[in-house]
Design a protein around this motif. Structure first.
Motif, PDB file in Angstrom:
ATOM      1  N   LEU A  54       0.815  -1.222   0.000  1.00  0.00           N
ATOM      2  CA  LEU A  54       0.000   0.000   0.000  1.00  0.00           C
ATOM      3  C   LEU A  54       0.851   1.277   0.000  1.00  0.00           C
ATOM      4  CD1 LEU A  54      -3.178  -0.549   2.219  1.00  0.00           C
ATOM      5  CD2 LEU A  54      -3.059   0.062  -0.199  1.00  0.00           C
ATOM      6  N   PRO A  55       1.809   1.429   0.932  1.00  0.00           N
ATOM      7  CA  PRO A  55       2.643   2.640   0.885  1.00  0.00           C
ATOM      8  C   PRO A  55       3.428   2.764  -0.426  1.00  0.00           C
ATOM      9  CG  PRO A  55       2.852   1.570   3.011  1.00  0.00           C
ATOM     10  CD  PRO A  55       2.103   0.622   2.131  1.00  0.00           C
ATOM     11  N   TYR A  56       3.880   1.630  -0.961  1.00  0.00           N
ATOM     12  CA  TYR A  56       4.647   1.640  -2.211  1.00  0.00           C
ATOM     13  C   TYR A  56       3.790   2.169  -3.368  1.00  0.00           C
ATOM     14  CZ  TYR A  56       7.379  -0.125  -6.173  1.00  0.00           C
ATOM     15  OH  TYR A  56       8.077  -0.227  -7.347  1.00  0.00           O
ATOM     16  N   LEU A  57       2.621   1.552  -3.565  1.00  0.00           N
ATOM     17  CA  LEU A  57       1.776   1.922  -4.700  1.00  0.00           C
ATOM     18  C   LEU A  57       1.173   3.314  -4.545  1.00  0.00           C
ATOM     19  CD1 LEU A  57      -0.082  -1.435  -5.501  1.00  0.00           C
ATOM     20  CD2 LEU A  57       1.838  -0.385  -6.718  1.00  0.00           C
ATOM     21  N   LEU A  58       0.684   3.636  -3.338  1.00  0.00           N
ATOM     22  CA  LEU A  58       0.083   4.949  -3.133  1.00  0.00           C
ATOM     23  C   LEU A  58       1.131   6.057  -3.203  1.00  0.00           C
ATOM     24  CD1 LEU A  58      -2.561   4.286  -0.326  1.00  0.00           C
ATOM     25  CD2 LEU A  58      -2.958   4.750  -2.745  1.00  0.00           C
ATOM     26  N   GLY A  59       2.315   5.793  -2.666  1.00  0.00           N
ATOM     27  CA  GLY A  59       3.390   6.784  -2.745  1.00  0.00           C
ATOM     28  C   GLY A  59       3.786   7.060  -4.183  1.00  0.00           C
ATOM     29  N   GLY A  93       1.263   9.989  -0.378  1.00  0.00           N
ATOM     30  CA  GLY A  93       0.808   8.645  -0.710  1.00  0.00           C
ATOM     31  C   GLY A  93       1.387   7.586   0.208  1.00  0.00           C
ATOM     32  N   THR A  94       2.687   7.704   0.502  1.00  0.00           N
ATOM     33  CA  THR A  94       3.329   6.728   1.377  1.00  0.00           C
ATOM     34  C   THR A  94       2.732   6.772   2.778  1.00  0.00           C
ATOM     35  OG1 THR A  94       5.381   6.963   0.115  1.00  0.00           O
ATOM     36  CG2 THR A  94       5.531   5.950   2.300  1.00  0.00           C
ATOM     37  N   THR A  95       2.540   7.969   3.312  1.00  0.00           N
ATOM     38  CA  THR A  95       1.954   8.118   4.649  1.00  0.00           C
ATOM     39  C   THR A  95       0.522   7.593   4.673  1.00  0.00           C
ATOM     40  OG1 THR A  95       3.305  10.083   5.031  1.00  0.00           O
ATOM     41  CG2 THR A  95       1.427   9.750   6.498  1.00  0.00           C
ATOM     42  N   LEU A  96      -0.251   7.909   3.629  1.00  0.00           N
ATOM     43  CA  LEU A  96      -1.625   7.427   3.551  1.00  0.00           C
ATOM     44  C   LEU A  96      -1.662   5.906   3.495  1.00  0.00           C
ATOM     45  CD1 LEU A  96      -4.587   8.283   3.341  1.00  0.00           C
ATOM     46  CD2 LEU A  96      -4.328   8.310   0.846  1.00  0.00           C
ATOM     47  N   GLY A  97      -0.715   5.308   2.786  1.00  0.00           N
ATOM     48  CA  GLY A  97      -0.636   3.849   2.728  1.00  0.00           C
ATOM     49  C   GLY A  97      -0.377   3.241   4.093  1.00  0.00           C
ATOM     50  N   PHE A  98       0.531   3.867   4.866  1.00  0.00           N
ATOM     51  CA  PHE A  98       0.800   3.379   6.223  1.00  0.00           C
ATOM     52  C   PHE A  98      -0.435   3.528   7.112  1.00  0.00           C
ATOM     53  CE2 PHE A  98       5.462   4.050   5.346  1.00  0.00           C
ATOM     54  CZ  PHE A  98       5.814   2.724   5.534  1.00  0.00           C
ATOM     55  N   ILE A  99      -1.129   4.659   6.997  1.00  0.00           N
ATOM     56  CA  ILE A  99      -2.313   4.892   7.821  1.00  0.00           C
ATOM     57  C   ILE A  99      -3.388   3.837   7.539  1.00  0.00           C
ATOM     58  CG2 ILE A  99      -4.232   6.481   8.248  1.00  0.00           C
ATOM     59  CD1 ILE A  99      -2.274   8.777   7.750  1.00  0.00           C
ATOM     60  N   ILE A 100      -3.627   3.568   6.259  1.00  0.00           N
ATOM     61  CA  ILE A 100      -4.654   2.590   5.883  1.00  0.00           C
ATOM     62  C   ILE A 100      -4.272   1.189   6.356  1.00  0.00           C
ATOM     63  CG2 ILE A 100      -5.802   1.455   3.941  1.00  0.00           C
ATOM     64  CD1 ILE A 100      -5.577   4.089   2.417  1.00  0.00           C
ATOM     65  N   SER A 101      -3.020   0.783   6.132  1.00  0.00           N
ATOM     66  CA  SER A 101      -2.595  -0.562   6.515  1.00  0.00           C
ATOM     67  C   SER A 101      -2.605  -0.739   8.033  1.00  0.00           C
ATOM     68  CB  SER A 101      -1.202  -0.854   5.951  1.00  0.00           C
ATOM     69  OG  SER A 101      -0.262   0.116   6.375  1.00  0.00           O
ATOM     70  N   ILE A 102      -2.169   0.295   8.777  1.00  0.00           N
ATOM     71  CA  ILE A 102      -2.219   0.210  10.246  1.00  0.00           C
ATOM     72  C   ILE A 102      -3.665   0.194  10.724  1.00  0.00           C
ATOM     73  CG2 ILE A 102      -1.700   1.463  12.389  1.00  0.00           C
ATOM     74  CD1 ILE A 102       0.876   2.422  11.092  1.00  0.00           C
TER      75      ILE A 102
END
Length: 265
Positions: A54-59, A93-102
């Motif tokens: 998620l962080p990879y693709l969204l970032g 994007g990377t931060t949003l990916g971390f937020i969603i996955s957490i």
């Protein structure tokens, strides 16, 4: 320094090496804190693919969308998102990916007390991994501070480096590593003084604030810019403010839940 090294005739990106070592640091730190707080490390380990993808693709996607179009139109655009040139990931994007996955991970944790503990584990593990990653960003030409005549400014160490365009720049990777370390120790000290069981959510808030202060000294493409005196705000600061407000809302709701549990008892 130019962002690759030669090993046996092969170019290896220093950014890629930093990402790998920071991931190993995250695993080591999370394993330690899981053991310390009596949590199941494998519960986290089995869900790591989502926390990486998620962080990879969204970032990568946010970086593409800001520089090009909102949606990819060709297979080349899709390939650019999947394999970004020189690992150009956008902070939002990377931060949003971390937020969603957490958030997905915590949603599956039933007990409120365990959610708090896992937030602490995530904060400490991510902070320690960032300390390592920021150090390796020293070798990344896409991560350059603004020009300055400051005594601790740095210059290019390689003829091919993009830093040759500037006389001297802020060593923002050092700032980021030091501030990430400060965020960890300040939270540890505050938790010890106040005898708190969990304070990870405040750790993320402090970390985001410190990161955004440093980003003001970085050279990067800025969008929706707003300037007050010598301070420049752009889409990254707007996004971070929204995230901080959301975390404050979650923290307030959590306190209400704690109070309801005490009243129920």
């Amino acid at each position: 320094m130019y962002p690759y090294i030669h090993i046996l005739g092969t170019k290896i990106s220093m950014t890629w090496i930093g990402i790998v070592i920071s991931c190993i640091t995250f695993l080591a730190a999370s394993g330690y804190f899981c053991k310390k707080y009596h949590q199941n490390f494998w519960r986290l380990f089995y869900r790591l693919p989502l926390g990486i993808i998620l962080p990879y693709l969204l970032g990568s996607y946010v970086g593409f969308a800001l520089q090009n179009t909102l949606l990819p139109h060709t297979l080349q655009d899709v390939a650019t998102i999947i394999f970004p040139h020189w690992y150009k990931f956008h902070f939002i994007g990377t931060t949003l990916g971390f937020i969603i996955s957490i958030g997905i991970f915590l949603f599956k944790v039933k007990r409120l007390e365990n959610k708090k503990i896992w937030l602490d584990i995530f904060f400490y593990s991510i902070s320690f991994s960032l300390i390592i990653l920021w150090i390796f960003l020293f070798f990344w030409d896409d991560f350059i501070g603004k020009t300055t005549q400051w005594a601790l400014a740095v210059k290019s160490l390689h003829s091919e480096s993009e830093r040759n365009k500037f006389s001297a720049v802020y060593p923002i990777w050092i700032f980021l590593s030091v501030l990430s370390l400060i965020a960890v120790f300040s939270i540890r000290i505050y938790r010890h003084i106040k005898k708190l069981t969990s304070i990870g959510i405040w750790g993320f808030i402090i970390l985001l604030v410190l990161l955004n202060i440093v980003f003001m000294f970085q050279q990067y493409p800025r969008y929706w810019v707003f300037t007050v005196f010598w301070l420049t705000f752009d889409v990254i600061q707007y996004f971070t403010l929204i995230v901080i407000l959301y975390l404050l809302f979650v923290n307030r709701r959590r306190k209400r839940q704690d109070q309801q549990l005490l009243n129920w008892q």
